[in-house]
Design an enzyme around this catalytic site. Structure first.
Site, PDB file in Angstrom:
ATOM      1  N   ASP A  23       0.687  -1.229   0.014  1.00  0.00           N
ATOM      2  CA  ASP A  23       0.045   0.061   0.035  1.00  0.00           C
ATOM      3  C   ASP A  23       0.966   1.265   0.006  1.00  0.00           C
ATOM      4  O   ASP A  23       1.674   1.413   0.818  1.00  0.00           O
ATOM      5  CB  ASP A  23      -1.002  -0.167   1.217  1.00  0.00           C
ATOM      6  CG  ASP A  23      -1.941   0.815   1.126  1.00  0.00           C
ATOM      7  OD1 ASP A  23      -2.318   1.436  -0.065  1.00  0.00           O
ATOM      8  OD2 ASP A  23      -2.640   1.384   2.121  1.00  0.00           O
ATOM      9  N   GLN A  27      -4.767   2.018  14.772  1.00  0.00           N
ATOM     10  CA  GLN A  27      -3.644   2.672  14.034  1.00  0.00           C
ATOM     11  C   GLN A  27      -2.678   3.688  14.709  1.00  0.00           C
ATOM     12  O   GLN A  27      -1.625   3.527  14.912  1.00  0.00           O
ATOM     13  CB  GLN A  27      -4.286   3.263  12.737  1.00  0.00           C
ATOM     14  CG  GLN A  27      -3.080   3.615  11.721  1.00  0.00           C
ATOM     15  CD  GLN A  27      -3.738   4.284  10.480  1.00  0.00           C
ATOM     16  OE1 GLN A  27      -5.035   4.269  10.272  1.00  0.00           O
ATOM     17  NE2 GLN A  27      -2.803   4.781   9.607  1.00  0.00           N
ATOM     18  N   HIS A  40      -3.975  13.906   0.230  1.00  0.00           N
ATOM     19  CA  HIS A  40      -4.113  12.981   1.393  1.00  0.00           C
ATOM     20  C   HIS A  40      -3.079  12.854   2.481  1.00  0.00           C
ATOM     21  O   HIS A  40      -3.280  13.122   3.712  1.00  0.00           O
ATOM     22  CB  HIS A  40      -4.430  11.565   0.860  1.00  0.00           C
ATOM     23  CG  HIS A  40      -4.611  10.421   1.946  1.00  0.00           C
ATOM     24  ND1 HIS A  40      -5.738  10.396   2.881  1.00  0.00           N
ATOM     25  CD2 HIS A  40      -3.672   9.456   2.316  1.00  0.00           C
ATOM     26  CE1 HIS A  40      -5.328   9.420   3.786  1.00  0.00           C
ATOM     27  NE2 HIS A  40      -4.121   8.927   3.491  1.00  0.00           N
ATOM     28  N   GLU A  52     -10.562  12.365   6.851  1.00  0.00           N
ATOM     29  CA  GLU A  52     -10.514  13.461   6.157  1.00  0.00           C
ATOM     30  C   GLU A  52     -11.785  14.301   6.116  1.00  0.00           C
ATOM     31  O   GLU A  52     -12.040  15.358   6.277  1.00  0.00           O
ATOM     32  CB  GLU A  52      -9.863  13.408   4.720  1.00  0.00           C
ATOM     33  CG  GLU A  52      -8.356  12.850   5.012  1.00  0.00           C
ATOM     34  CD  GLU A  52      -8.109  12.416   3.530  1.00  0.00           C
ATOM     35  OE1 GLU A  52      -8.227  11.300   3.144  1.00  0.00           O
ATOM     36  OE2 GLU A  52      -7.501  13.327   2.580  1.00  0.00           O
ATOM     37  N   ARG A  86      -0.410  15.595  13.070  1.00  0.00           N
ATOM     38  CA  ARG A  86       0.891  16.442  13.722  1.00  0.00           C
ATOM     39  C   ARG A  86       0.523  17.844  13.519  1.00  0.00           C
ATOM     40  O   ARG A  86       1.169  18.709  12.612  1.00  0.00           O
ATOM     41  CB  ARG A  86       1.941  16.331  12.892  1.00  0.00           C
ATOM     42  CG  ARG A  86       2.506  14.772  12.956  1.00  0.00           C
ATOM     43  CD  ARG A  86       4.083  14.385  12.126  1.00  0.00           C
ATOM     44  NE  ARG A  86       3.815  14.591  10.674  1.00  0.00           N
ATOM     45  CZ  ARG A  86       3.191  13.785   9.680  1.00  0.00           C
ATOM     46  NH1 ARG A  86       2.710  12.528  10.050  1.00  0.00           N
ATOM     47  NH2 ARG A  86       3.020  14.135   8.451  1.00  0.00           N
ATOM     48  N   GLU A 100      -9.014   3.676  -2.751  1.00  0.00           N
ATOM     49  CA  GLU A 100      -7.712   3.353  -3.740  1.00  0.00           C
ATOM     50  C   GLU A 100      -7.769   2.716  -4.687  1.00  0.00           C
ATOM     51  O   GLU A 100      -8.834   2.200  -5.195  1.00  0.00           O
ATOM     52  CB  GLU A 100      -6.808   2.584  -2.785  1.00  0.00           C
ATOM     53  CG  GLU A 100      -6.765   3.312  -1.226  1.00  0.00           C
ATOM     54  CD  GLU A 100      -5.510   2.745  -0.466  1.00  0.00           C
ATOM     55  OE1 GLU A 100      -4.365   2.385  -1.270  1.00  0.00           O
ATOM     56  OE2 GLU A 100      -5.368   2.847   0.796  1.00  0.00           O
ATOM     57  N   LYS A 151      -4.981  -2.283   9.831  1.00  0.00           N
ATOM     58  CA  LYS A 151      -5.103  -2.374   8.474  1.00  0.00           C
ATOM     59  C   LYS A 151      -5.513  -3.762   8.102  1.00  0.00           C
ATOM     60  O   LYS A 151      -5.955  -3.785   6.901  1.00  0.00           O
ATOM     61  CB  LYS A 151      -4.039  -1.673   7.932  1.00  0.00           C
ATOM     62  CG  LYS A 151      -3.610  -0.190   7.921  1.00  0.00           C
ATOM     63  CD  LYS A 151      -4.355   0.727   7.138  1.00  0.00           C
ATOM     64  CE  LYS A 151      -3.972   2.136   6.910  1.00  0.00           C
ATOM     65  NZ  LYS A 151      -4.734   2.948   6.093  1.00  0.00           N
ATOM     66  N   THR A 185      -9.047  -5.917   3.594  1.00  0.00           N
ATOM     67  CA  THR A 185      -8.851  -5.140   2.358  1.00  0.00           C
ATOM     68  C   THR A 185      -9.731  -5.626   1.344  1.00  0.00           C
ATOM     69  O   THR A 185      -9.511  -6.792   0.766  1.00  0.00           O
ATOM     70  CB  THR A 185      -7.359  -5.126   2.084  1.00  0.00           C
ATOM     71  OG1 THR A 185      -6.730  -4.976   3.373  1.00  0.00           O
ATOM     72  CG2 THR A 185      -7.336  -4.012   0.951  1.00  0.00           C
ATOM     73  N   TYR A 202       1.183   2.590  15.588  1.00  0.00           N
ATOM     74  CA  TYR A 202       1.958   2.748  14.245  1.00  0.00           C
ATOM     75  C   TYR A 202       3.265   3.222  14.483  1.00  0.00           C
ATOM     76  O   TYR A 202       4.067   3.230  13.459  1.00  0.00           O
ATOM     77  CB  TYR A 202       1.189   3.529  13.174  1.00  0.00           C
ATOM     78  CG  TYR A 202       1.347   5.004  13.284  1.00  0.00           C
ATOM     79  CD1 TYR A 202       2.354   5.868  12.440  1.00  0.00           C
ATOM     80  CD2 TYR A 202       0.757   5.744  14.287  1.00  0.00           C
ATOM     81  CE1 TYR A 202       2.262   7.087  12.261  1.00  0.00           C
ATOM     82  CE2 TYR A 202       0.891   7.153  14.460  1.00  0.00           C
ATOM     83  CZ  TYR A 202       1.423   7.947  13.560  1.00  0.00           C
ATOM     84  OH  TYR A 202       1.864   9.170  13.484  1.00  0.00           O
ATOM     85  N   GLU A 231     -10.857   3.581   2.947  1.00  0.00           N
ATOM     86  CA  GLU A 231      -9.598   4.236   2.156  1.00  0.00           C
ATOM     87  C   GLU A 231     -10.016   4.091   0.598  1.00  0.00           C
ATOM     88  O   GLU A 231      -9.829   2.873   0.110  1.00  0.00           O
ATOM     89  CB  GLU A 231      -8.256   3.939   2.609  1.00  0.00           C
ATOM     90  CG  GLU A 231      -7.757   4.551   4.047  1.00  0.00           C
ATOM     91  CD  GLU A 231      -6.465   4.378   4.337  1.00  0.00           C
ATOM     92  OE1 GLU A 231      -5.644   3.697   3.667  1.00  0.00           O
ATOM     93  OE2 GLU A 231      -5.816   5.194   5.070  1.00  0.00           O
ATOM     94  N   TYR A 252       1.007   5.566  -0.610  1.00  0.00           N
ATOM     95  CA  TYR A 252       0.575   6.769   0.158  1.00  0.00           C
ATOM     96  C   TYR A 252       0.920   8.174  -0.821  1.00  0.00           C
ATOM     97  O   TYR A 252       1.367   9.177  -0.645  1.00  0.00           O
ATOM     98  CB  TYR A 252       1.415   7.041   1.272  1.00  0.00           C
ATOM     99  CG  TYR A 252       1.129   7.813   2.346  1.00  0.00           C
ATOM    100  CD1 TYR A 252      -0.266   7.804   3.158  1.00  0.00           C
ATOM    101  CD2 TYR A 252       1.971   8.806   2.765  1.00  0.00           C
ATOM    102  CE1 TYR A 252      -0.627   8.508   3.877  1.00  0.00           C
ATOM    103  CE2 TYR A 252       1.357   9.581   3.868  1.00  0.00           C
ATOM    104  CZ  TYR A 252       0.124   9.485   4.538  1.00  0.00           C
ATOM    105  OH  TYR A 252      -0.301  10.436   5.576  1.00  0.00           O
ATOM    106  N   ARG A 271      -8.762   3.511  12.938  1.00  0.00           N
ATOM    107  CA  ARG A 271      -8.040   4.634  13.154  1.00  0.00           C
ATOM    108  C   ARG A 271      -7.336   4.805  14.418  1.00  0.00           C
ATOM    109  O   ARG A 271      -6.329   5.160  14.934  1.00  0.00           O
ATOM    110  CB  ARG A 271      -8.639   6.044  12.969  1.00  0.00           C
ATOM    111  CG  ARG A 271      -9.098   6.176  11.236  1.00  0.00           C
ATOM    112  CD  ARG A 271      -7.987   6.096  10.392  1.00  0.00           C
ATOM    113  NE  ARG A 271      -8.128   6.503   9.016  1.00  0.00           N
ATOM    114  CZ  ARG A 271      -7.595   6.242   8.091  1.00  0.00           C
ATOM    115  NH1 ARG A 271      -6.215   5.631   8.186  1.00  0.00           N
ATOM    116  NH2 ARG A 271      -8.036   6.261   6.786  1.00  0.00           N
ATOM    117  N   ASP A 301      -9.270   0.174   1.566  1.00  0.00           N
ATOM    118  CA  ASP A 301      -8.163  -0.265   2.695  1.00  0.00           C
ATOM    119  C   ASP A 301      -9.019   0.196   3.747  1.00  0.00           C
ATOM    120  O   ASP A 301      -8.483   0.966   4.579  1.00  0.00           O
ATOM    121  CB  ASP A 301      -7.183   0.508   2.472  1.00  0.00           C
ATOM    122  CG  ASP A 301      -6.005   0.144   3.170  1.00  0.00           C
ATOM    123  OD1 ASP A 301      -5.955  -0.864   3.892  1.00  0.00           O
ATOM    124  OD2 ASP A 301      -4.996   0.989   3.530  1.00  0.00           O
TER     125      ASP A 301
HETATM  126 MN    MN Z   1      -4.086   2.724   2.603  1.00  0.00          MN
END
Ligand code: MN
Length: 353
Positions: A83, A197, A90, A312, A99, A158, A210, A214, A201, A156, A85, A194, A190
């Site tokens: 996967d 994660q 995004h 998002e 952050r 994708e 994750k 999927t 992570y 997600e 990014y 959260r 995906d």
């Molecule tokens: Mn993904």
């Protein structure tokens, strides 16, 4: 749309099919077996020869089965799942959410297609229910973690590429040769927990948040069916092994939650393309295998209505989505059905149980 998949009619064994819009042609005399694996591994000359014979078959009056009356199965055995990014919007949104107050894009992002190796064994076909996963979560204000069902189950949106021709271990695939190894594309959801994660992570990246499921769409659409557009040159210019004429696929996509479209976007928002992803993935000598699934990463545009995940769309749950039925959503609830749709790729759907 047209694509290759595995289907069955009631009481019959799964077999290879070729979809043309709302019909499925039985191509099991051309592609043997209950997966597309052997066909995918055959390489470009076999793909082109088979396509020509399918075109002949359809031209000579093959009797297709209506799509709505067949059951669809996993089209290929997933070898490795990677996967990426690769959507700048995004990655920027997630940087702002996770952050705050810092530079949203990390310094490496524009120099290489960031990615991680995911779990191939839990890639499932569209229509398979998704069981809400449990795991460790630690809310920011708690001292210690607890174990339980995720409270922040997300999607997600994708684009997933399916590798056909393998490459040799120890021999990088150059950017010019990359597309020779890729047969086609599917839609990928995906699913992401959260809260799990966020706690797990650091420092090694996504893991159990994750790997529980999927989902992929059941029809693999050959790359030749997908339109491309040129892109702005990348700035800074990538290193030599990632450098080529910039382009992106131009595929309209939408996210549908319980029948209501909550996001519309386009694959043109991807900064890194599949040529660059393959060149990067193999640049250390790692090999490609038939059935590798290379997903783009969540695809988001710059407009809030074009974001490809709930984290998002609701800005980490701060701005709930208001749905047509009067309810609101931050993250997914049990019983929710999510469908990712593209006219050119079909759809991938799943219900939370
Ligand atoms: Mn993904």
């Amino acid at each position: 749309m047209t694509g290759y998949g595995i289907f069955s009619r009631p009481g019959e064994a799964p077999r290879a099919g070729y979809r043309v819009d709302e019909s499925v042609h039985d191509v099991s005399n051309l592609i043997r077996g209950q997966t597309l694996d052997t066909f995918l591994g055959g390489g470009r000359s076999e793909w082109e020869e088979t396509q020509a014979r399918i075109d002949e078959l359809i031209g000579s009056g093959s009797d297709p089965t209506p799509l709505h009356s067949v059951q669809l199965h996993m089209p290929f055995s997933v070898a490795d799942y990677v996967d990426f990014y690769s959507s700048e919007e995004h990655a920027t949104n997630l940087g702002k959410i996770l952050r705050p107050g810092q530079e949203p894009l990390l310094p490496n992002w524009k120099h290489l297609p960031i990615g991680y190796h995911g779990r191939a064994g839990t890639v499932i076909v569209s229509g398979t229910d998704v069981k809400r996963p449990s795991g460790q979560r630690k809310p920011p204000d708690a001292d210690t973690p607890t174990f339980g069902p995720t409270q922040r189950l997300d999607i997600e949106l994708e684009l997933g590429f399916v590798v056909g021709s393998p490459s040799m271990h120890g021999e990088p695939v150059s950017i010019d040769e990359a597309l020779d190894h890729v047969f086609g594309a599917v839609l990928v959801n995906d699913w992401s927990a959260r809260d799990i994660q966020a706690w797990e992570y650091q420092p090694l990246g996504p893991f159990l948040g994750k790997s529980f499921a999927t989902s992929i769409s059941p029809w693999v659409v050959p790359l030749s069916e997908l339109p491309r557009i040129p892109r702005q040159p990348q700035e800074p210019e990538p290193l030599d092994y990632l450098r080529a004429e910039p382009w992106a696929y131009d595929i309209e996509l939408e996210v549908v939650l319980n029948g209501e479209t909550i996001s519309s976007t386009n694959t043109r928002h991807l900064y890194w393309n599949i040529e660059q992803q393959v060149a990067h993935l193999t640049s250390n000598g790692a090999s490609l295998r038939t059935g590798d699934l290379l997903a783009s990463g969540t695809i988001s545009g710059s407009d809030p209505g074009s974001f490809g995940s709930l984290i998002e769309l609701t800005w980490n749950g701060e701005r709930p989505l208001e749905l047509a039925d009067g309810s609101t959503r931050t993250f997914l609830e049990d019983g929710d059905e999510v469908t990712l749709h593209a006219d050119l790729l079909g759809e991938v759907t799943g219900t939370i149980v």
